[in-house]
Scaffold this motif. Structure first.
Motif, PDB file in Angstrom:
ATOM      1  N   ASP A  57       0.862  -1.182   0.000  1.00  7.44           N
ATOM      2  CA  ASP A  57       0.000   0.000   0.000  1.00  7.44           C
ATOM      3  C   ASP A  57       0.898   1.231   0.000  1.00  7.44           C
ATOM      4  O   ASP A  57       1.527   1.552   1.015  1.00  7.44           O
ATOM      5  N   ILE A  58       0.931   1.911  -1.122  1.00 10.01           N
ATOM      6  CA  ILE A  58       1.843   3.045  -1.253  1.00 10.01           C
ATOM      7  C   ILE A  58       1.507   4.178  -0.280  1.00 10.01           C
ATOM      8  O   ILE A  58       2.376   4.930   0.131  1.00 10.01           O
ATOM      9  N   GLU A  59       0.238   4.272   0.113  1.00  5.93           N
ATOM     10  CA  GLU A  59      -0.162   5.324   1.053  1.00  5.93           C
ATOM     11  C   GLU A  59       0.434   5.106   2.448  1.00  5.93           C
ATOM     12  O   GLU A  59       0.617   6.057   3.201  1.00  5.93           O
ATOM     13  N   ARG A  60       0.741   3.860   2.773  1.00  4.48           N
ATOM     14  CA  ARG A  60       1.247   3.555   4.114  1.00  4.48           C
ATOM     15  C   ARG A  60       2.725   3.169   4.126  1.00  4.48           C
ATOM     16  O   ARG A  60       3.289   2.959   5.189  1.00  4.48           O
ATOM     17  N   CYS A  65       5.467   7.011   0.368  1.00  6.08           N
ATOM     18  CA  CYS A  65       4.211   7.749   0.553  1.00  6.08           C
ATOM     19  C   CYS A  65       4.350   9.254   0.364  1.00  6.08           C
ATOM     20  O   CYS A  65       3.407   9.919  -0.039  1.00  6.08           O
ATOM     21  N   SER A  66       5.501   9.806   0.588  1.00  2.96           N
ATOM     22  CA  SER A  66       5.656  11.261   0.480  1.00  2.96           C
ATOM     23  C   SER A  66       5.834  11.730  -0.962  1.00  2.96           C
ATOM     24  O   SER A  66       5.888  12.921  -1.223  1.00  2.96           O
ATOM     25  N   GLY A  68       3.741  11.408  -3.524  1.00  2.00           N
ATOM     26  CA  GLY A  68       2.517  11.802  -4.192  1.00  2.00           C
ATOM     27  C   GLY A  68       2.150  10.966  -5.398  1.00  2.00           C
ATOM     28  O   GLY A  68       1.648  11.475  -6.388  1.00  2.00           O
ATOM     29  N   THR A  70      -0.048   8.990  -7.654  1.00  2.00           N
ATOM     30  CA  THR A  70      -1.503   8.904  -7.802  1.00  2.00           C
ATOM     31  C   THR A  70      -1.904   8.051  -8.992  1.00  2.00           C
ATOM     32  O   THR A  70      -3.078   7.838  -9.219  1.00  2.00           O
ATOM     33  N   GLY A  75      -2.566   0.860  -5.441  1.00  2.00           N
ATOM     34  CA  GLY A  75      -1.568   1.296  -4.470  1.00  2.00           C
ATOM     35  C   GLY A  75      -0.545   0.227  -4.147  1.00  2.00           C
ATOM     36  O   GLY A  75       0.322   0.429  -3.309  1.00  2.00           O
TER      37      GLY A  75
END
Length: 191
Positions: A57-60, A65-66, A68, A70, A75
């Motif tokens: 999960d790229i968001e976590r 994660c920094s 951006g 999209t 993810g």
């Protein structure tokens, strides 16, 4: 592996960047000429990292994660470096597993195995191209040597044609110079 997106980047050692060679995506994307320098994006980080990466999960994921990102739907992605004869030559990226599930460790293991086989094929192709190049060079050298051998045979024939009469003259002169008989050598030659 159920990836809906995949790419192959090849490493350009002189510019120290990855260049997009091939792309597959289940949805149309107008992506051409993508280049990633060292440290730029996930692919650019792989130039220095040079080891397989699994992101569930790229968001976590604190590594990415920094940045951006999209463009990933799920993810989750994998990046697998390619090595040929011990040198880093490229990168395979797989993303967007069907069903929005993340990739797992066994997916990464399988992808690494495939990348290893791909690298072996690249090494064999590289070796084959080198052998073909050497073969062509040997054929050119053989042709060159055959031309010189022909010139050598021609020169040998000319030398033989000239040497025969010269040898006779030299023998005759030697005989004359040794004979100190009644006639002088000059008189003998006139007759």
């Amino acid at each position: 592996l159920g990836a809906e997106c995949g790419s192959l980047f090849l490493f350009n050692g002189s510019t120290e960047e990855l260049v997009l060679d091939s792309l597959y995506n289940s949805r149309p994307l107008a992506v051409h000429g993508v280049r990633r320098k060292r440290g730029e994006g996930v692919s650019g980080r792989m130039i220095s990292l040079r080891q397989p990466v699994l992101v569930k999960d790229i968001e976590r994921d604190l590594r990415f994660c920094s940045n951006g990102f999209t463009h990933y739907r799920s993810g989750s992605f994998m990046s697998i470096p390619l090595f040929c004869q011990g040198s880093f030559v490229g990168l395979i990226n797989l993303a967007d597993k069907k069903g929005s599930e993340p990739f797992f460790e066994q997916d990464l293991d399988f992808a690494v195995s495939l990348a290893t086989y791909a690298a072996r094929i690249m090494e064999q192709q590289s070796t084959l191209l080198a052998l073909r190049s050497q073969h062509q060079a040997l054929l050119r050298e053989q042709s060159f040597l055959e031309r010189y051998a022909s010139v050598g045979k021609l020169a040998s024939g000319i030398v033989h044609e000239i040497a025969g009469p010269l040898d006779g003259g030299i023998r005759c002169a030697n005989i004359l110079s040794r004979s100190r008989e009644q006639q002088s050598a000059e008189e003998y030659l006139r007759e």
